[in-house]
Design an enzyme around this catalytic site. Structure first.
Site, mmCIF file in Angstrom:
data_model
loop_
_atom_site.group_PDB
_atom_site.id
_atom_site.type_symbol
_atom_site.label_atom_id
_atom_site.label_comp_id
_atom_site.label_asym_id
_atom_site.label_seq_id
_atom_site.Cartn_x
_atom_site.Cartn_y
_atom_site.Cartn_z
ATOM 1 N N GLU A 178 34.533 16.649 43.978
ATOM 2 C CA GLU A 178 35.395 17.375 43.039
ATOM 3 C C GLU A 178 36.450 18.230 43.727
ATOM 4 O O GLU A 178 36.480 19.445 43.567
ATOM 5 C CB GLU A 178 34.548 18.239 42.103
ATOM 6 C CG GLU A 178 33.611 17.437 41.238
ATOM 7 C CD GLU A 178 32.946 18.263 40.158
ATOM 8 O OE1 GLU A 178 33.126 19.493 40.130
ATOM 9 O OE2 GLU A 178 32.234 17.672 39.327
ATOM 10 N N GLU A 183 27.695 12.177 38.884
ATOM 11 C CA GLU A 183 27.049 13.286 38.167
ATOM 12 C C GLU A 183 27.247 13.116 36.677
ATOM 13 O O GLU A 183 28.338 12.752 36.236
ATOM 14 C CB GLU A 183 27.672 14.648 38.544
ATOM 15 C CG GLU A 183 27.302 15.180 39.890
ATOM 16 C CD GLU A 183 27.961 16.523 40.202
ATOM 17 O OE1 GLU A 183 28.220 17.312 39.276
ATOM 18 O OE2 GLU A 183 28.211 16.770 41.395
HETATM 19 C C1 BGP Z 1 30.011 19.950 39.079
HETATM 20 C C2 BGP Z 1 29.533 20.197 40.485
HETATM 21 C C3 BGP Z 1 28.077 20.414 40.622
HETATM 22 C C4 BGP Z 1 27.430 21.122 39.447
HETATM 23 C C5 BGP Z 1 27.940 20.660 38.095
HETATM 24 C C6 BGP Z 1 27.526 21.513 36.938
HETATM 25 O O1 BGP Z 1 31.273 20.475 38.929
HETATM 26 O O2 BGP Z 1 29.879 19.126 41.332
HETATM 27 O O3 BGP Z 1 27.841 21.004 41.851
HETATM 28 O O4 BGP Z 1 27.302 22.450 39.614
HETATM 29 O O5 BGP Z 1 29.338 20.560 38.068
HETATM 30 O O6 BGP Z 1 28.363 22.631 36.843
HETATM 31 P P1 BGP Z 1 27.848 24.076 36.610
HETATM 32 O O7 BGP Z 1 26.806 24.324 37.639
HETATM 33 O O8 BGP Z 1 29.036 24.957 36.756
HETATM 34 O O9 BGP Z 1 27.311 24.109 35.214
#
Ligand code: BGP
Length: 485
Positions: A170, A382
């Site tokens: 990201e 993800e």
């Molecule tokens: C993405 C990231 C992850 C994870 C996920 C959920 O942006 O790659 O590392 O954290 O989002 O986001 P958050 O933890 O802010 O809810």
């Protein structure tokens, strides 16, 4: 598209789960690891929910064998994890830390022992603090060589055992939150010129690492993971349709076109030149980006939500609206770029407690767009639901809402495959509960519940949630159970 007979998921489909070093490992000062930008940032008062840190995270550093055994029992086919640069090179470059190499070698071997394909993210946001101190981290072009040196070290040590590589996680998010909204390190506000330059450095680092991988004889799969938030125009008013178009160029294609084609989108570049924010490219950069684009073998997609685009007047909302980091529904503010677009709520969709839109169809939309625009295979690196989970007295966790979320997304993914998309893998975010960067430990994503809250000192014991058993069955039937009545 018209309904057809289901084709199901292809044989050998990689059912996976994901994590990131800072969010799971802990052991932040162990075995020679150097400090990172995140180790520093979380210590600034007010930056994270209840001042939570990843100092101990969910102790994966000491419990990885237990975690991988749980993955194996579930039948997981791939585990996506990231390597902490500062464990390999505590100073970012120079001396290698053998204990860091040993740690990740163990993880990879443990995965292989259980027939789990390791999928390695080279950079998931934790940057050696020494490089920030030396030259401002991603702000200097010096980082390109250091990143490539680090990536080559990983290819050299682990190249024979790892077939899936993700260069950057990201890039769009860590740069936006780092240089535009000050929510991630280095915590800069509205520094647009630097933001685009930083991104150019990151693109060059990605491209040169991809080329180095091939030059070293790497024959595996390599690509970047992009946080893809697809957009819908509010309505057919042409002004809103153009707002969607502009949003896509500035927020999506700016990254995906460089990964997929090796060039920046023209309209966005023209706009940035007018504003004085366009990045400086050195001679030969364009060629390198183009060469690397031919060598990547998938587009990595982190998908959580879609958005709506509407024209935003010049005195309209800014990108700096409050983000919901508390789980108090409705506390997020509308954002946008004055004179271009804004992102109002979608009245057709529900949201999570953190105000993230829930849109399974958006996942199919992403796959379709990538397939027709870039013709690349896709790795869903993800996808998952952040929620408040409750462990009952009998140690059960009834997360039916997560099962419903994942099921609906997977059904749409199956449709995308049916419609011609070449999807190689799907990773739930996340395997165990972990630190949600700004939202503490209360925003849980795992299939495994970890006994810890915001305070340190809890047992960190692992408990299987209902979603764990559900995903186990999905994997066992290669997705067929998704369609059981
Ligand atoms: C993405 C990231 C992850 C994870 C996920 C959920 O942006 O790659 O590392 O954290 O989002 O986001 P958050 O933890 O802010 O809810």
């Amino acid at each position: 598209m018209e309904e057809r007979e289901r084709t199901g998921f292809p044989e050998g489909f990689l059912w996976g789960s994901a994590s990131a070093s800072y969010q799971v490992e802990g052991g932040y000062q162990e075995d020679g690891k150097g400090m990172t930008n995140w180790d520093t940032f979380v210590r600034i008062p007010g930056k994270t929910y209840k001042a939570t840190t990843g100092d101990t995270a969910v102790d994966h550093y000491h419990r990885y064998k237990e975690d991988i055994a749980l993955m194996a029992e579930m039948g997981l086919k791939t585990y996506r994890f990231s390597i902490a640069w500062a464990r390999i090179y505590p100073q970012g470059n120079g001396q290698i830390n053998e204990k860091g190499i040993a740690f990740y070698r163990d993880i990879i071997e443990e995965c292989r022992k259980h027939q789990i394909e390791p999928m390695v993210t080279i950079f998931h946001w934790d940057l050696p603090q020494a490089l920030v101190d030396a030259y401002g981290g991603w702000e200097s072009r010096e980082i390109v060589d250091d990143y490539v040196n680090y990536a080559k070290t990983l290819f050299q040590y682990f190249g024979d055992k790892v077939k899936y590589w993700i260069t950057l996680n990201e890039q769009n998010i860590f740069t936006s939150l780092g240089w535009l909204t000050a929510q991630h390190p280095p915590g800069k506000f509205d520094d647009q010129k630097t933001f685009y330059q930083v991104n150019h450095h990151a693109f060059m680092a990605h491209a040169k690492a991809v080329l180095a991988y091939r030059e070293m004889g790497g024959t595996g799969e390599i690509g970047a993971s992009f946080a893809y938030t697809p957009s819908y125009a509010l309505d057919c008013n042409p002004i809103n349709v153009m707002a969607k178009r502009d949003y896509d160029e500035l927020k999506n294609f700016w990254w995906m076109d460089v990964y997929g084609y090796g060039r920046y989108p023209k309209a966005a570049m023209a706009y940035l030149k007018k504003k004085g924010f366009a990045p400086h490219l050195e001679e030969g950069d364009e060629e390198i980006l183009k060469k690397a684009a031919k060598e990547i073998t998938f587009m990595g997609v982190n998908y959580y939500q879609s958005c709506v685009c509407e024209y935003n007047p010049l005195d309209g909302v800014t990108p700096y609206g409050t983000m919901n980091t508390t789980g108090v529904k409705g506390s997020a503010q509308e954002v946008g770029i004055p004179g271009i677009y804004k992102n109002p709520a979608n009245p057709y969709l529900m949201t999570t407690d953190w105000d993230w839109t829930i849109d399974p169809v958006g996942l199919r939309f992403c796959c379709r767009e990538i397939t027709s625009r870039y013709g690349l295979p896709i790795v869903i690196s993800e996808n998952g639901l952040g929620a408040f989970d409750k462990k009952e007295e009998d140690d059960k966790i009834h997360d039916d809402y997560r099962i419903c979320y994942l099921k609906e997304h997977l059904k749409e993914l199956e449709k995308a495959i049916e419609e011609g998309c070449d999807v190689l893998a799907y990773c739930t975010w996340s395997f165990t509960d972990l630190l949600s960067w700004l939202n503490g430990y209360q925003k849980r994503y795992g299939l495994i519940y970890v006994d810890r809250e915001e305070e340190e000192g809890a047992s960190m014991n692992r408990y299987k949630k209902d979603s764990y058993y559900w995903y186990q069955e999905v994997i066992r039937t290669n997705g067929a159970s998704l369609f059981d009545k």
